[in-house]
Design an enzyme around this catalytic site. Structure first.
Site, PDB file in Angstrom:
ATOM      1  N   HIS A  56      17.004 -35.346 -30.032  1.00  0.00           N
ATOM      2  CA  HIS A  56      16.543 -36.549 -30.743  1.00  0.00           C
ATOM      3  C   HIS A  56      15.013 -36.594 -30.749  1.00  0.00           C
ATOM      4  O   HIS A  56      14.397 -36.897 -31.765  1.00  0.00           O
ATOM      5  CB  HIS A  56      17.072 -37.813 -30.051  1.00  0.00           C
ATOM      6  CG  HIS A  56      18.524 -38.096 -30.303  1.00  0.00           C
ATOM      7  ND1 HIS A  56      19.037 -38.294 -31.571  1.00  0.00           N
ATOM      8  CD2 HIS A  56      19.567 -38.249 -29.460  1.00  0.00           C
ATOM      9  CE1 HIS A  56      20.346 -38.547 -31.473  1.00  0.00           C
ATOM     10  NE2 HIS A  56      20.696 -38.516 -30.213  1.00  0.00           N
ATOM     11  N   HIS A 114      20.656 -32.640 -25.418  1.00  0.00           N
ATOM     12  CA  HIS A 114      21.027 -33.487 -26.549  1.00  0.00           C
ATOM     13  C   HIS A 114      19.929 -34.520 -26.833  1.00  0.00           C
ATOM     14  O   HIS A 114      19.450 -34.652 -27.959  1.00  0.00           O
ATOM     15  CB  HIS A 114      22.359 -34.188 -26.232  1.00  0.00           C
ATOM     16  CG  HIS A 114      22.779 -35.198 -27.238  1.00  0.00           C
ATOM     17  ND1 HIS A 114      23.757 -34.946 -28.172  1.00  0.00           N
ATOM     18  CD2 HIS A 114      22.359 -36.472 -27.487  1.00  0.00           C
ATOM     19  CE1 HIS A 114      23.908 -36.010 -28.945  1.00  0.00           C
ATOM     20  NE2 HIS A 114      23.077 -36.957 -28.542  1.00  0.00           N
ATOM     21  N   GLU A 115      19.535 -35.237 -25.792  1.00  0.00           N
ATOM     22  CA  GLU A 115      18.542 -36.301 -25.992  1.00  0.00           C
ATOM     23  C   GLU A 115      17.183 -35.714 -26.379  1.00  0.00           C
ATOM     24  O   GLU A 115      16.437 -36.312 -27.152  1.00  0.00           O
ATOM     25  CB  GLU A 115      18.411 -37.161 -24.729  1.00  0.00           C
ATOM     26  CG  GLU A 115      19.689 -37.892 -24.330  1.00  0.00           C
ATOM     27  CD  GLU A 115      20.270 -38.786 -25.422  1.00  0.00           C
ATOM     28  OE1 GLU A 115      19.517 -39.227 -26.310  1.00  0.00           O
ATOM     29  OE2 GLU A 115      21.496 -39.032 -25.405  1.00  0.00           O
ATOM     30  N   HIS A 118      13.566 -34.272 -33.170  1.00  0.00           N
ATOM     31  CA  HIS A 118      13.746 -34.828 -34.511  1.00  0.00           C
ATOM     32  C   HIS A 118      12.589 -35.797 -34.827  1.00  0.00           C
ATOM     33  O   HIS A 118      11.996 -35.748 -35.905  1.00  0.00           O
ATOM     34  CB  HIS A 118      15.109 -35.527 -34.578  1.00  0.00           C
ATOM     35  CG  HIS A 118      15.627 -35.766 -35.955  1.00  0.00           C
ATOM     36  ND1 HIS A 118      16.738 -36.533 -36.209  1.00  0.00           N
ATOM     37  CD2 HIS A 118      15.186 -35.372 -37.169  1.00  0.00           C
ATOM     38  CE1 HIS A 118      16.956 -36.579 -37.515  1.00  0.00           C
ATOM     39  NE2 HIS A 118      16.035 -35.883 -38.115  1.00  0.00           N
TER      40      HIS A 118
HETATM   41 ZN   LIG Z   1      22.605 -38.824 -29.377  1.00  0.00          ZN
END
Ligand SMILES: [Zn+2]
Length: 693
Positions: free
Chosen positions: A487, A483-484, A490
Site C-alpha cells: 500500500h 502487504h501493507e 502504491h
Molecule cells: Zn490491504
C-alpha cells in the site's frame, strides 16, 4: 470531561493541528506539538473554513468551468485535511478516553458537515454543468475522469433528485441507517447472549492457551472454575478445530451459525427483507434496474454479470476440491475407528488432523528466519529493484514523530536522487493502538498547485523484544508486513495531478498490496533476508517448500464457504425483493448451487454483517475473489517474464500501469495495458491448487 474552547478562528489559527506544515521535505506534520485540547476547536475551524470555500465555489457568478469548479473543489478543505491527519493518529495509534469522547461528540457533526457539501444543490448544479458542458471534450483524459468521479460522487448518491423523490430518498437513507444498526445489534446480542459453559472434564483436545482464555472468559462472567466458549468466530473456530467432544462441537457450531436466526426478538430475517426492499426502491428512484447494477457501476467489475462470471467459474473447482478434502478426512476418521460420517461440525477438527499429517509446518522453526529488521531491509530491496526507490533513515529528531518508537526514512529516486517522500514506520504494539496492521498517508501526492510529496506510513503490532534481542515474527505477520508496504509503495508511486485521483476503487485497491506479498518468497529475498537470526543461514529449501504447500491446504473449504456467501449476497441484490423470505431464499440458493452438505456459508444471511450492517460490501463481497484473480494473474506475468519477479520490463509496466496511475485511469483499462489482456481466472485456480481444464 469536555474541553471547552472558543471557536474563534483567530485562536484556532495558533492551534498546531490547524497550522500549515513547515520544516523540511515540503513541510511535515508537527506530531511533537499535538495536544488533544486543540482537536475540537481545530475540527470546528477546519469545517467552517472548508464550508466557506465550498460556498464561494457554489455561489460564484462566473460560468462554471473545470478550473473554477472542479479544480477549486480539489483545492478546498486543506485545513481540515491537516486536522484529519492528527485525528487518524489519535484514532489508530494513540487512542485515549479523552480522544474517544471527542470522537463520539464530533462524528455526527462531521457527518453533518459532509452532507452539507453533498447536498449543496448550487454546487451540484455547477458540477453537472461542467460534466455536461462542451469544455470537457477539450480536457485531458485524467481531467475528464476527475470530472466524472466528482459528478458521480453526487449523482450516484441522489443529488440529482428533486421534490418528492428527493424527500423519499432521504427518508429511505435514514431508515436504512437504523436498520443497519439494528442488524448489527441483533448479531451482537446473539454473540453476547449465548455462552457455552464447560466443566474441566469437557476440555479434551483444547490447547492450553485456549483453555486459559476460556477460564478467564468464564470468571469475567461470574462463573469461576468453569470455561466459557463465547459465540464468536475467535472462540468457535479453535474450539471446532481442537475439541474432541463431538456433541459439544455440534452444539457450538449450531449456536454460532444460528446467530440472528433464532426466531426471538433478535431475529434478523424481517430486518433483511426491509433492507433489501428499501435498497431496491432507492436505486429505482435513481433510474437503475436493481441494487447490484447501481453498486457495481463504478467498481472494476462494472456489472453483476461480470462478478457472477468469475464466481461461477471458480465455484465447481472449489466444490470438487472440498469433496476431495472430505474424502481425506473421512479416511482419517475411519482409520481412527471413529465410526462417523463427516458433518459440518467435524470439518475443522479432521482438517486439522489431515494438515498435521500432510503439511506440518513448525511455526516456531519458521519464525527463526523472520527478523523484523531483516524483513524491512528486504522490503527496501524489493522497492529498489521494482520501483527504483531508495530508503534512507532521516537524522534522529529532524522529523517530528508522535512516539519514540516511530522511525522515519526518506524515499528518493535511486537514479536521479529526487525526493519522493517520507516513510514513517510505527512497528510495535502499545496500549491505545488499534490491533492488526495498516498503511495510511499523512499527505498524498499531487501536482496541480505545485508538487506535494507523499508522507506515507506503515503500522504494525509486533511485540518489542528485550534490548538487543531481535524481533521475530510469524509467517502470516511477514506476509502482512509486505502487504501493507505494498500500500505504501502504491502511495509513493503516484504521479497524478489532482488529489481525488488518488482515491481507491473498492474491488481494486487491495490488489497492489496483495501482489507485493509474492516477493516475500522470491529467491533473492529468501537468500539475503530470510536468514536464521543466530546462524545467518538462509531458510532451507525444504522449509520454503513446506510453506508453499501449506498455502494450498484446505482451499476447497475456504473457497467454498466464502464463495457461497459471495454468491448469495449477489443473488439477494439481483432478485426482486418484494416477496422474499430469507430462510427459504438462502436454502433454495444453496440447493441450486449444490452446496456440499459438510460446509456452511462463511456468513449466513442473518449474521452477514458485511452486507446488512452497512453498505460497504453489499453486492460487493465478491470483491475479495476479484482482487485475488488480478493478483494471481499479475504474479504469473512476472513468473513468465525472462527476468522473473525482478524483470526490468515487467517492473516498468507494473509501475506505469498498476501503481503510478492510481484512479486516473479506469482500472480495467490499466490492467489491460499492463498485461495486454484481461486477467484470467485460471491463474487463481493454479494459485489455489485447483485443477485447470
Ligand atoms: Zn490491504
Amino acid at each position: 470531561m469536555t474541553t471547552e474552547t472558543t471557536q474563534d478562528p483567530a485562536t484556532a489559527g495558533s492551534n498546531a493541528l490547524l497550522a500549515k506544515w513547515d520544516g523540511p521535505y515540503g513541510g511535515v506534520p508537527p506530531f511533537d506539538k499535538m495536544e488533544i485540547a486543540g482537536l475540537k476547536p481545530a475540527l470546528e475551524a477546519g469545517m467552517e473554513r472548508s464550508l466557506a470555500e465550498i460556498d464561494e465555489i457554489a455561489k460564484s457568478t462566473e460560468p462554471p468551468t473545470f478550473e473554477n469548479t472542479i479544480a477549486a473543489m480539489e483545492r478546498s478543505g486543506r485545513d481540515l485535511d491537516r486536522v484529519f491527519t492528527f485525528w487518524g493518529v489519535w484514532s489508530s495509534n494513540l487512542s485515549t478516553p479523552e480522544f474517544r469522547e471527542i470522537q463520539g461528540e464530533m462524528a455526527p457533526r462531521l457527518a453533518e458537515y459532509r452532507s452539507k457539501i453533498t447536498q449543496n444543490t448550487e454546487l451540484f448544479a455547477r458540477v453537472k454543468a461542467v460534466y455536461e458542458g462542451d469544455e470537457k471534450a477539450s480536457l485531458r483524459p485524467d481531467q475528464q475522469r476527475l470530472i466524472w468521479l466528482v459528478y458521480d460522487g453526487f449523482a450516484h448518491n441522489g443529488a440529482a433528485l428533486e421534490g418528492e423523490a428527493k424527500e423519499r430518498y432521504a427518508a429511505i437513507n435514514q431508515r436504512l441507517a437504523q436498520l443497519h444498526t439494528t442488524f448489527s445489534n441483533n448479531v451482537l446480542a446473539d454473540e453476547e447472549g449465548y455462552v457455552q459453559y464447560l466443566t474441566k472434564d469437557q476440555l479434551g483436545g483444547l490447547p492450553p492457551s485456549f483453555v486459559q482464555a476460556a477460564a478467564a472468559a468464564a470468571s469475567d462472567r461470574g462463573r469461576e472454575g468453569e470455561y466459557a466458549i463465547t459465540n464468536t468466530r475467535s472462540s468457535m473456530d479453535p474450539f471446532l478445530t481442537f475439541s474432541d467432544e463431538r456433541e459439544l462441537r455440534e452444539q457450538v457450531w449450531r449456536t454460532y451459525y444460528s446467530r440472528g436466526d433464532n426466531g426471538d426478538e433478535h431475529d434478523n430475517n424481517a430486518v433483511i427483507v426491509e433492507i433489501l426492499q428499501l435498497r431496491d426502491e432507492r436505486v429505482k428512484l435513481l433510474g437503475y434496474k436493481g441494487y447490484a447494477e447501481w453498486r457495481l457501476e463504478n467498481r472494476m467489475a462494472k456489472t453483476p454479470e461480470n462478478a457472477y462470471e468469475v464466481m461461477n467459474a471458480v465455484w465447481p473447482a472449489a466444490v470438487a476440491r472440498a469433496k476431495e478434502e472430505v474424502a481425506d478426512m473421512q479416511t482419517v476418521a475411519d482409520a481412527e475407528g471413529a465410526g462417523i460420517q463427516i458433518e459440518p461440525w467435524d470439518y475443522r477438527f479432521y482438517a486439522e488432523k489431515a494438515r498435521k499429517a500432510k503439511y506440518d509446518l513448525d511455526s516456531d522453526e519458521v519464525k527463526q528466519y523472520l527478523r523484523l529488521d531483516k524483513l524491512r531491509e528486504a522490503m527496501f530491496f524489493v522497492a529498489g529493484e521494482l520501483f527504483n526507490f531508495q530508503f534512507t533513515p532521516v537524522a534522529e529528531g529532524s522529523v517530528p514523530v508522535f512516539h519514540p518508537d516511530v522511525k522515519v526514512w526518506e524515499v528518493t529516486d535511486r537514479t536521479s536522487g529526487d525526493h519522493v517522500g517520507l516513510w514513517y514506520l510505527d512497528p510495535y504494539a502499545r496500549p491505545g493502538k488499534k490491533s492488526g496492521a495498516w498503511a495510511t498517508t499523512y499527505r498524498s501526492h499531487e501536482t496541480f498547485d505545485g508538487v506535494r510529496t507523499v508522507l506515507g506510513s506503515n503500522n504494525s503490532n509486533f511485540i518489542k523484544g528485550a534490548p538487543g534481542e531481535p524481533v521475530l515474527m510469524s509467517w502470516d505477520d511477514a506476509e502482512t508486513f509486505f502487504h501493507e508496504f505494498g500500500h505504501a509503495l502504491h502511495y509513493f508511486s503516484s504521479n497524478v495531478e489532482y488529489p481525488t485521483l488518488n482515491s481507491g476503487v473498492r474491488d481494486y485497491t487491495e490488489f497492489q498490496s496483495q501482489l507485493l506479498e509474492h516477493w516475500l518468497l522470491t529467491d533473492e529475498v529468501i537468500n539475503r533476508y530470510l536468514v536464521h537470526h543466530e546462524t545467518g543461514e538462509p531458510m532451507p529449501a525444504d522449509l520454503v517448500e513446506k510453506i508453499k504447500r501449506a498455502a494450498k491446504f484446505n482451499q476447497g473449504f475456504a473457497t467454498t464457504e466464502y464463495l457461497a456467501s459471495a454468491l448469495v449476497d449477489m443473488k439477494y441484490h439481483t432478485t426482486d425483493p418484494s416477496d422474499l423470505d430469507p430462510r427459504a431464499f438462502e436454502r433454495t440458493a444453496l440447493a441450486e448451487l449444490d452446496m456440499p452438505r459438510e460446509i456452511v456459508m462463511r456468513h449466513r444471511s442473518t449474521h452477514f454483517g458485511h452486507v446488512f450492517s452497512g453498505e460497504g460490501y453489499s453486492a460487493g463481497y465478491y470483491g475479495y475473489l476479484w482482487s485475488d484473480v488480478l493478483t494471481a494473474d499479475a504474479a504469473e506475468a512476472f513468473e513468465e517474464a525472462p527476468g522473473g519477479f525482478y524483470d526490468k520490463d515487467m517492473a516498468r509496466k507494473l509501475v506505469d500501469h498498476l501503481f503510478s496511475v492510481q484512479n486516473s485511469v479506469d482500472p480495467a483499462d490499466a490492467y489491460r495495458a499492463f498485461r495486454g489482456r484481461d486477467a484470467q481466472i485460471e491463474a487463481l485456480m493454479r494459485d489455489r491448487g485447483f485443477p485447470v481444464e
